[in-house]
Design an enzyme around this catalytic site. Structure first.
Site, PDB file in Angstrom:
ATOM      1  N   GLU A 103      10.539  -4.551   4.744  1.00 57.89           N
ATOM      2  CA  GLU A 103      10.702  -5.955   4.350  1.00 57.89           C
ATOM      3  C   GLU A 103      10.313  -6.151   2.883  1.00 57.89           C
ATOM      4  O   GLU A 103      11.035  -6.799   2.115  1.00 57.89           O
ATOM      5  CB  GLU A 103       9.806  -6.868   5.209  1.00 57.89           C
ATOM      6  CG  GLU A 103      10.097  -6.839   6.693  1.00 57.89           C
ATOM      7  CD  GLU A 103       9.203  -5.853   7.431  1.00 57.89           C
ATOM      8  OE1 GLU A 103       9.014  -4.718   6.923  1.00 57.89           O
ATOM      9  OE2 GLU A 103       8.705  -6.199   8.503  1.00 57.89           O
ATOM     10  N   GLY A 128      -4.848  -1.411   5.062  1.00 54.28           N
ATOM     11  CA  GLY A 128      -4.025  -2.535   4.614  1.00 54.28           C
ATOM     12  C   GLY A 128      -4.679  -3.881   4.871  1.00 54.28           C
ATOM     13  O   GLY A 128      -4.776  -4.741   3.997  1.00 54.28           O
ATOM     14  N   ARG A 129      -5.175  -4.071   6.099  1.00 56.57           N
ATOM     15  CA  ARG A 129      -5.752  -5.389   6.447  1.00 56.57           C
ATOM     16  C   ARG A 129      -7.130  -5.605   5.847  1.00 56.57           C
ATOM     17  O   ARG A 129      -7.713  -6.668   5.989  1.00 56.57           O
ATOM     18  CB  ARG A 129      -5.774  -5.564   7.966  1.00 56.57           C
ATOM     19  CG  ARG A 129      -6.518  -4.464   8.712  1.00 56.57           C
ATOM     20  CD  ARG A 129      -6.177  -4.489  10.195  1.00 56.57           C
ATOM     21  NE  ARG A 129      -6.701  -3.346  10.924  1.00 56.57           N
ATOM     22  CZ  ARG A 129      -6.089  -2.177  11.053  1.00 56.57           C
ATOM     23  NH1 ARG A 129      -4.919  -1.980  10.450  1.00 56.57           N
ATOM     24  NH2 ARG A 129      -6.614  -1.201  11.756  1.00 56.57           N
ATOM     25  N   LYS A 181       0.837  -1.194   0.000  1.00 56.89           N
ATOM     26  CA  LYS A 181       0.000   0.000   0.000  1.00 56.89           C
ATOM     27  C   LYS A 181       0.881   1.256   0.000  1.00 56.89           C
ATOM     28  O   LYS A 181       0.692   2.162  -0.794  1.00 56.89           O
ATOM     29  CB  LYS A 181      -0.921  -0.021   1.228  1.00 56.89           C
ATOM     30  CG  LYS A 181      -1.818   1.183   1.323  1.00 56.89           C
ATOM     31  CD  LYS A 181      -2.775   1.089   2.480  1.00 56.89           C
ATOM     32  CE  LYS A 181      -3.446   2.438   2.685  1.00 56.89           C
ATOM     33  NZ  LYS A 181      -4.357   2.477   3.798  1.00 56.89           N
ATOM     34  N   HIS A 183      -6.445 -32.489  18.014  1.00 55.54           N
ATOM     35  CA  HIS A 183      -5.317 -33.296  18.497  1.00 55.54           C
ATOM     36  C   HIS A 183      -4.184 -32.412  18.975  1.00 55.54           C
ATOM     37  O   HIS A 183      -3.046 -32.858  19.090  1.00 55.54           O
ATOM     38  CB  HIS A 183      -4.843 -34.230  17.380  1.00 55.54           C
ATOM     39  CG  HIS A 183      -5.934 -35.173  16.945  1.00 55.54           C
ATOM     40  ND1 HIS A 183      -6.171 -36.371  17.575  1.00 55.54           N
ATOM     41  CD2 HIS A 183      -6.890 -35.038  15.998  1.00 55.54           C
ATOM     42  CE1 HIS A 183      -7.211 -36.966  16.998  1.00 55.54           C
ATOM     43  NE2 HIS A 183      -7.670 -36.166  16.037  1.00 55.54           N
ATOM     44  N   GLU A 242      -5.057  -6.268  14.870  1.00 59.86           N
ATOM     45  CA  GLU A 242      -4.497  -4.963  14.497  1.00 59.86           C
ATOM     46  C   GLU A 242      -5.587  -3.888  14.598  1.00 59.86           C
ATOM     47  O   GLU A 242      -5.311  -2.727  14.853  1.00 59.86           O
ATOM     48  CB  GLU A 242      -3.906  -5.006  13.072  1.00 59.86           C
ATOM     49  CG  GLU A 242      -3.003  -3.828  12.764  1.00 59.86           C
ATOM     50  CD  GLU A 242      -2.189  -3.993  11.483  1.00 59.86           C
ATOM     51  OE1 GLU A 242      -1.006  -4.386  11.567  1.00 59.86           O
ATOM     52  OE2 GLU A 242      -2.718  -3.740  10.390  1.00 59.86           O
ATOM     53  N   LYS A 297       9.090  -0.764  14.452  1.00 59.97           N
ATOM     54  CA  LYS A 297       9.677  -0.467  13.133  1.00 59.97           C
ATOM     55  C   LYS A 297      10.754   0.600  13.265  1.00 59.97           C
ATOM     56  O   LYS A 297      11.825   0.491  12.682  1.00 59.97           O
ATOM     57  CB  LYS A 297       8.603   0.069  12.173  1.00 59.97           C
ATOM     58  CG  LYS A 297       7.654  -0.964  11.612  1.00 59.97           C
ATOM     59  CD  LYS A 297       6.761  -0.293  10.571  1.00 59.97           C
ATOM     60  CE  LYS A 297       5.552  -1.148  10.236  1.00 59.97           C
ATOM     61  NZ  LYS A 297       4.588  -0.477   9.374  1.00 59.97           N
TER      62      LYS A 297
HETATM   63  O1  F6P Z   1       3.030  -3.028   9.912  1.00 61.48           O
HETATM   64  C1  F6P Z   1       1.685  -3.130   9.716  1.00 61.48           C
HETATM   65  C2  F6P Z   1       1.269  -2.732   8.339  1.00 61.48           C
HETATM   66  O2  F6P Z   1       1.275  -1.360   8.215  1.00 61.48           O
HETATM   67  C3  F6P Z   1      -0.088  -3.315   8.033  1.00 61.48           C
HETATM   68  O3  F6P Z   1      -1.122  -2.550   8.482  1.00 61.48           O
HETATM   69  C4  F6P Z   1      -0.029  -3.490   6.575  1.00 61.48           C
HETATM   70  O4  F6P Z   1      -0.973  -4.415   6.150  1.00 61.48           O
HETATM   71  C5  F6P Z   1       1.381  -3.971   6.378  1.00 61.48           C
HETATM   72  O5  F6P Z   1       2.121  -3.250   7.337  1.00 61.48           O
HETATM   73  C6  F6P Z   1       1.964  -3.809   5.016  1.00 61.48           C
HETATM   74  O6  F6P Z   1       1.939  -2.496   4.572  1.00 61.48           O
HETATM   75  P1  F6P Z   1       2.145  -2.114   3.042  1.00 61.48           P
HETATM   76  O7  F6P Z   1       1.035  -2.732   2.262  1.00 61.48           O
HETATM   77  O8  F6P Z   1       2.109  -0.621   3.006  1.00 61.48           O
HETATM   78  O9  F6P Z   1       3.480  -2.654   2.601  1.00 61.48           O
END
Ligand code: F6P
Length: 595
Positions: A262, A316-317, A256, A434, A403, A559
């Site tokens: 990462e 994002g979620r 987003k 189990h 979240e 972060k």
């Molecule tokens: O660290 C949490 C977050 O901001 C989430 O809310 C989001 O889904 C994820 O990181 C990834 O963010 P992006 O889509 O901006 O890479």
């Protein structure tokens, strides 16, 4: 800082509030980015935590009545059970094994009224900036709205823009799947690696896992592979690229913000994997992006024509129904299947915005969770699908729920006198049986969501067996809910001649609440329904608790500290500067790591 202190300020100073409400102070209001409706709400005293309301106190009192009941007895009242079994568009939701009676539901509906739940739902669909700390609308429902629907955000209908992107995905996925778009060496692109994390990964993985074994989808995906790369761990890179050939691979970078550390490192790593084999020019044929930040996509070297946008009103979620999920899924299964997934989600959106609260499935589910968490003291929830294709439902809902609702302050920034959110976890049945069910049956009380499917995606019926494999699975689905509700008494064990010494170990207290969701089948449509059911349920919980379920400031601190470590690690490695400013523990471990 001013916004935080301003909420306390409003509590004590009605004259200040009058000033802020007056026309003359619109610039001040804008500078503080406090939406008008919020100021009105504050003026009407709505900022007091819900726990101070009469409806909350009434429910607290009502707990005593419920403590005097046992599900074993409640389940004998067929009228009560009938009232608590709800149905909409093929989905059956059975709430009869919740620790509630008719009065409880009434009182929870009073609480919903107190929290102005209906208004909140309307505000969401009206595009009001209900995500106040980020000053954004919350319109993921618009991502699945039919073409002719009108959903406004800041004065304009967003549905046409949504469909522009969907049409672009439809055309692009068709080009890739049909082989009319070829890789830089002239080969069809049969494999896709989607790079993204959090909401840019968990939702798409959940839906992909659910569609993979559905016969129509499986047929459509023949000869194609979809992989996800989320973790920055080099092991995940190796796993995602295993056996793939650059010449036949399309990479989709999903972020987003297009700044997530990462994802961007993984994107650079995989870009090098592509260019080292095919040259820099190959990027235009082998890499595309999904983002709201098209400027950074371009700077990364991806042609804007190969970028699929979405909007800041999609959290994002909550983004799986945007290009975040639709693009990788359409590449794998074809757009027509993904469209059905969107239609399923919209079916619940429409129900959520229009059904009366007392028969509104996400509302009732959300109220039950509030009852369990805030009144019966159960801070966890187990999500237990009796369907292997739903293996990634719990990990996805973990982000959607935890979240969203793991917050410590109200919308006004005031610390809450009660805990919010719940600890979500789960595994498909019967595997979970189990593993952790022991604790659920005889240890802690964990409200369970049992999810069952009437007609399986796959059928196995061995000759000579009494029931099919799916029947066997579903026998457990039906049995577990009753085992939790009824338990097993000393008298029953004595009648079974269980030795006295073992009786305490073999007793089950029962009275452990669960709910059951029964879907007719698991198709893209019902996967969409299930997704939207949980998304809106989480929002309902947040609105009742009076928090902002749509921001996520709690992920920021870790972060930024990682950034500090990164800078120092780099300096220490290049011997430009020794480590400094960390505590004894971190310095010791970091030094050992660098050695
Ligand atoms: O660290 C949490 C977050 O901001 C989430 O809310 C989001 O889904 C994820 O990181 C990834 O963010 P992006 O889509 O901006 O890479």
């Amino acid at each position: 800082a001013f916004r935080l202190s301003s909420s306390c300020f409003f509590h004590s100073s009605s004259s200040s509030l009058r000033i802020l409400r007056s026309r003359a102070d619109q610039p001040l209001r804008r500078a503080l980015s406090i939406p008008h409706h919020r100021i009105e709400a504050m003026a009407s005293g709505q900022h007091a935590p819900i726990s101070e309301s009469a409806a909350w106190a009434d429910l607290k009192q009502h707990v005593k009545t419920i403590e005097g009941t046992h599900l074993r007895n409640l389940m004998q009242d067929n009228n009560r059970c009938e009232e608590l079994i709800k149905e909409y568009d093929g989905i059956v939701v059975d709430l009869s094994r919740q620790r509630v009676i008719h009065d409880t539901v009434d009182k929870l509906l009073n609480l919903a009224e107190e929290a102005k739940l209906k208004e909140k739902i309307d505000q969401m669909f009206d595009g009001v900036h209900i995500n106040e700390t980020e000053n954004r609308s919350v319109l993921h429902a618009a991502l699945r709205a039919p073409r002719d629907e009108v959903i406004n955000c800041d004065g304009h209908n967003v549905v046409p823009a949504v469909w522009d992107v969907l049409d672009k995905i439809d055309a692009f996925s068709d080009q890739i799947r049909s082989g009319s778009w070829l890789g830089s060496t002239g080969k069809p692109l049969t494999d896709v690696v989607a790079i993204g994390i959090g909401g840019s990964f968990l939702g798409p993985l959940f839906v992909h896992t659910a569609m993979q074994t559905e016969p129509g989808c499986a047929q459509a995906a023949k000869g194609r592979r979809l992989r996800f790369l989320a973790n920055v761990d080099p092991i995940d890179v190796a796993r995602a690229l295993l056996d793939l050939n650059q010449e036949t691979t399309l990479v989709v970078i999903v972020s987003k913000t297009f700044t997530t550390a990462e994802t961007m490192l993984n994107a650079r790593t995989v870009r090098t994997w592509i260019t080292s084999a095919l040259g820099v020019e190959a990027v235009s044929k082998h890499m595309v992006a999904v983002s709201t930040n098209l400027k950074l996509v371009k700077e990364f070297g991806i042609d804007p024509a190969n970028a699929f946008g979405f909007w800041d009103w999609v959290g994002g979620r909550y983004s799986v129904c945007s290009a975040v999920g639709v693009l990788p899924l359409a590449l794998q299964y074809g757009f027509s299947h993904v469209k059905k997934f969107l239609q399923g989600a919209w079916s619940i959106d429409d129900h959520f915005r229009s059904a009366p609260l007392e028969s509104n499935l996400p509302v009732l589910l959300g109220l039950m969770s509030v009852w369990n968490v805030s009144f019966l003291g159960c801070p966890a929830r187990a999500i237990l699908p009796y369907c292997q294709a739903l293996a990634k439902l719990a990990p996805h809902i973990q982000q959607v729920s935890m979240e969203s609702n793991g917050k410590g302050v109200s919308l006004d920034g005031v610390p809450l006198p009660f805990g919010t959110g719940e600890i979500d976890f789960g595994e498909p049945g019967t595997n979970g049986q189990h593993s952790f069910y022991q604790l659920i049956h005889q240890g802690r009380v964990i409200p369970c969501d049992f999810i069952g499917i009437i007609k399986s995606q796959q059928s196995v019926y061995l000759k000579g067996e009494q029931v099919s494999n799916h029947d066997e699975l579903m026998c457990n689905f039906f049995a577990q809910a009753d085992a939790l509700a009824y338990g097993k008494t000393r008298e029953e064990l004595v009648a079974e001649k269980v030795p006295e010494a073992l009786i305490p170990h073999k007793m089950f207290s029962g009275n452990r609440q669960s709910l059951s969701i029964l879907l007719p089948n698991l198709t893209p449509y019902t996967v969409g329904q299930l997704l939207a059911l949980y998304e809106h349920r989480v929002a309902v919980q947040g609105w009742i608790w009076g928090i902002n379920s749509f921001d996520q400031w709690g992920v920021e601190l870790g972060k930024s500290l990682a950034g500090k470590v990164r800078t120092q690690m780099n300096a220490a490695r290049t011997k430009t500067q020794p480590l400094s400013g960390f505590n004894y523990s971190t310095t010791t471990l970091l030094t050992r790591y660098l050695q």
